[in-house]
Scaffold this motif. Sequence first.
Motif, short mmCIF file in Angstrom:
data_model
loop_
_atom_site.label_atom_id
_atom_site.label_comp_id
_atom_site.label_asym_id
_atom_site.label_seq_id
_atom_site.Cartn_x
_atom_site.Cartn_y
_atom_site.Cartn_z
N LEU A 193 -6.67 0.15 10.60
CA LEU A 193 -5.74 1.48 11.36
C LEU A 193 -5.05 0.03 12.20
CD1 LEU A 193 -7.32 4.43 11.40
CD2 LEU A 193 -5.94 3.65 9.75
N ASP A 194 -4.19 0.83 12.25
CA ASP A 194 -3.21 -0.27 13.26
C ASP A 194 -2.95 0.47 14.82
OD1 ASP A 194 -1.44 -0.65 15.14
OD2 ASP A 194 0.04 -2.28 14.06
N LYS A 195 -3.95 0.85 15.57
CA LYS A 195 -4.08 2.35 16.77
C LYS A 195 -2.59 2.20 17.51
CE LYS A 195 -7.15 4.03 19.59
NZ LYS A 195 -8.36 3.31 21.09
N ALA A 196 -2.43 1.06 17.83
CA ALA A 196 -1.03 0.90 18.58
C ALA A 196 0.07 1.54 18.35
CB ALA A 196 -0.47 -0.60 19.50
N ALA A 197 0.87 0.97 16.54
CA ALA A 197 1.69 1.57 16.48
C ALA A 197 1.86 3.36 15.16
CB ALA A 197 1.52 0.01 14.88
N ASP A 198 0.31 3.13 15.65
CA ASP A 198 -0.17 4.49 14.91
C ASP A 198 0.25 4.32 13.72
OD1 ASP A 198 -1.76 6.98 14.84
OD2 ASP A 198 0.99 8.36 15.63
N GLY A 199 -0.46 3.72 12.66
CA GLY A 199 0.16 3.28 10.96
C GLY A 199 -0.89 3.08 10.63
N ILE A 200 -1.07 2.49 9.53
CA ILE A 200 -1.94 1.64 8.35
C ILE A 200 -2.00 0.21 8.12
CG2 ILE A 200 -2.76 1.63 6.03
CD1 ILE A 200 -2.50 4.59 5.35
N MET A 201 -2.58 -0.45 8.89
CA MET A 201 -1.73 -1.89 9.09
C MET A 201 -1.80 -2.32 7.65
SD MET A 201 -3.80 -5.00 11.14
CE MET A 201 -3.25 -4.23 12.64
N PHE A 202 -3.17 -2.49 6.74
CA PHE A 202 -3.31 -3.27 5.45
C PHE A 202 -4.86 -2.05 4.74
CE2 PHE A 202 -5.24 -6.20 8.38
CZ PHE A 202 -6.92 -5.96 7.54
N ALA A 203 -4.25 -2.61 3.23
CA ALA A 203 -6.31 -1.64 2.65
C ALA A 203 -6.69 -2.68 2.49
CB ALA A 203 -5.20 -1.45 1.00
N VAL A 204 -7.97 -3.48 2.28
CA VAL A 204 -9.09 -3.64 1.89
C VAL A 204 -9.15 -3.58 1.04
CG1 VAL A 204 -11.11 -4.92 2.61
CG2 VAL A 204 -9.82 -3.80 4.87
N VAL A 205 -8.91 -4.45 0.13
CA VAL A 205 -9.32 -4.41 -1.60
C VAL A 205 -10.66 -4.96 -1.62
CG1 VAL A 205 -8.71 -4.61 -3.96
CG2 VAL A 205 -7.41 -3.78 -2.85
#
Length: 117
Positions: free
Chosen positions: A37-49
């Motif tokens: 999670l990108d806490k500062a941007a209030d969104g998903i940064m990436f999925a860890v596959v």
Amino acid sequence: MPTNSGHTTAIRASRVIGTNVYNTGGEKIGEIEDVMLDKAADGIMFAVVGFGGFLGIGEKYHAVPWSMLDYDTNNDGYVVPFTRSQLEQAPAHTIKELSENDGRKARDLSFSYFKAA
């Protein structure tokens, strides 16, 4: 609220983690190990596959842009638009490396790679 493709715009991370990931040919290429999670941007940064390995030994972890994952009800998993070979060649990280420098290094390397893949 569903998107144009019928997907929901909100989903619990606990429901995503452990879901299989397939390529467009239907071959299982990994599974979602985590969601950064990108806490500062209030969104998903990436999925860890997670890819490869056995019982957690030798497994590689890839930061995959969330927007590249498309849920497919027929496979009960996510489909990504790249081959197993492309994933094998993608930047790989340890779990610890994925969060270093606030995740930016892993995100930037992977986003650059997958846009070119």
